[in-house]
Design a protein around this motif. Structure first.
Motif, PDB file in Angstrom:
ATOM      1  N   PRO A 105       0.796  -1.225   0.000  1.00  0.00           N
ATOM      2  CA  PRO A 105       0.000   0.000   0.000  1.00  0.00           C
ATOM      3  C   PRO A 105       0.831   1.277   0.000  1.00  0.00           C
ATOM      4  N   GLY A 106       2.147   1.141   0.014  1.00  0.00           N
ATOM      5  CA  GLY A 106       3.038   2.276   0.166  1.00  0.00           C
ATOM      6  C   GLY A 106       3.596   2.297   1.583  1.00  0.00           C
ATOM      7  N   VAL A 107       4.530   3.207   1.808  1.00  0.00           N
ATOM      8  CA  VAL A 107       5.052   3.409   3.162  1.00  0.00           C
ATOM      9  C   VAL A 107       4.059   4.300   3.895  1.00  0.00           C
ATOM     10  N   VAL A 108       3.451   3.768   4.935  1.00  0.00           N
ATOM     11  CA  VAL A 108       2.313   4.428   5.586  1.00  0.00           C
ATOM     12  C   VAL A 108       2.669   4.755   7.036  1.00  0.00           C
ATOM     13  N   ARG A 109       2.204   5.901   7.498  1.00  0.00           N
ATOM     14  CA  ARG A 109       2.438   6.301   8.889  1.00  0.00           C
ATOM     15  C   ARG A 109       1.529   5.499   9.816  1.00  0.00           C
ATOM     16  N   THR A 110       2.083   4.477  10.397  1.00  0.00           N
ATOM     17  CA  THR A 110       1.364   3.662  11.373  1.00  0.00           C
ATOM     18  C   THR A 110       2.267   3.477  12.589  1.00  0.00           C
ATOM     19  N   ASP A 111       1.835   2.640  13.513  1.00  0.00           N
ATOM     20  CA  ASP A 111       2.643   2.344  14.698  1.00  0.00           C
ATOM     21  C   ASP A 111       3.517   1.116  14.500  1.00  0.00           C
ATOM     22  N   LEU A 112       3.717   0.697  13.258  1.00  0.00           N
ATOM     23  CA  LEU A 112       4.491  -0.514  12.995  1.00  0.00           C
ATOM     24  C   LEU A 112       5.887  -0.452  13.618  1.00  0.00           C
ATOM     25  N   GLY A 113       6.508   0.719  13.592  1.00  0.00           N
ATOM     26  CA  GLY A 113       7.874   0.838  14.085  1.00  0.00           C
ATOM     27  C   GLY A 113       7.992   1.301  15.523  1.00  0.00           C
ATOM     28  N   SER A 155      -0.305   9.100   4.677  1.00  0.00           N
ATOM     29  CA  SER A 155      -1.254   9.022   5.780  1.00  0.00           C
ATOM     30  C   SER A 155      -1.949   7.663   5.739  1.00  0.00           C
ATOM     31  N   ALA A 156      -2.535   7.283   6.864  1.00  0.00           N
ATOM     32  CA  ALA A 156      -3.264   6.016   6.913  1.00  0.00           C
ATOM     33  C   ALA A 156      -4.415   6.013   5.910  1.00  0.00           C
ATOM     34  N   ARG A 157      -5.062   7.161   5.728  1.00  0.00           N
ATOM     35  CA  ARG A 157      -6.169   7.252   4.771  1.00  0.00           C
ATOM     36  C   ARG A 157      -5.691   6.965   3.354  1.00  0.00           C
ATOM     37  N   ARG A 158      -4.569   7.581   2.968  1.00  0.00           N
ATOM     38  CA  ARG A 158      -4.054   7.347   1.614  1.00  0.00           C
ATOM     39  C   ARG A 158      -3.546   5.920   1.466  1.00  0.00           C
ATOM     40  N   GLY A 159      -2.986   5.370   2.540  1.00  0.00           N
ATOM     41  CA  GLY A 159      -2.533   3.987   2.480  1.00  0.00           C
ATOM     42  C   GLY A 159      -3.680   3.022   2.277  1.00  0.00           C
TER      43      GLY A 159
END
Length: 208
Positions: free
Chosen positions: A128-136, A153-157
């Motif tokens: 989905p692309g590099v997305v701003r989440t809490d993964l890291g 953003s999570a929305r764009r992801g």
């Protein structure tokens, strides 16, 4: 979860398997399964297996994957040996980036094998692309902030995930966001995918 869904409906038109982890140190589930393997491969395999009886021709399965399946962040090849559970379970060679990549490759091998076994379904996997989440969240904050600076953003992801799930076309294969692309050569190894399927069947039931 699958039992609750089955109790609430008699059919599933779309299944989106979307869960991810990345750990700095090796962690196990209560069953002794390394956490990346459990979340990225065994969980979507099991969820799909349990919901397959509710799916009809044309039902869609969307597996959220990663371009990380090609190679880990620190470089090096990504290999899977389904006949060596200790290796698959990262018991002797845990590296956070290699283990992440290895389990994402497992998820992609599962996606393609499911499509071969159930051709009446539309099975896709996507980055989905590099997305701003809490993964890291387990990694240094400055390192994560540098990645988030150019992340979506999570929305764009979520946009390509939604498109593959409910868009007008009937998709299959691997996508980088909205674009169908070739995944890694290893992901097309049908023999490897079948062996991984057999190993997974031994760990999970019922069988798809």
């Amino acid at each position: 979860m699958a039992t609750a869904i089955a109790a609430a409906t008699d059919r599933v038109d779309v299944l989106i398997n979307n869960a991810g982890v990345m750990t700095r140190t090796r962690q196990e589930t209560a069953e002794g399964i390394e956490l990346n393997l459990a979340v990225h491969h065994l969980a979507p395999w099991s969820m799909t297996a349990n919901l397959l009886p509710l799916m009809r021709p044309g039902s869609r399965v969307v597996n959220v994957n990663s371009e990380g399946h090609r190679s880990p962040m620190r470089g090096g090849p990504v290999r899977i040996d389904p006949d060596d559970f200790a290796s698959l379970n990262s018991e002797h060679d845990f590296d956070p980036f290699l283990t992440y990549s290895r389990t994402k490759l497992a998820n992609l091998l599962f996606s393609y094998e499911l499509q071969r076994r159930r051709p009446e379904l539309a099975v896709t996997a996507l980055h989905p692309g590099v997305v701003r989440t809490d993964l890291g969240r387990q990694f240094p904050k400055l390192q994560v902030a540098a990645i988030h600076a150019f992340a979506l953003s999570a929305r764009r992801g979520a946009e390509p995930v939604v498109r593959l799930a409910v868009g007008p076309e009937v998709p299959s294969g691997y996508y980088e966001r909205f674009t169908p692309v070739r995944s890694s050569p290893a992901s097309y190894d049908e023999s490897l995918a079948r062996r991984l399927w057999v190993t997974t069947e031994k760990l999970r039931s019922p069988s798809p």
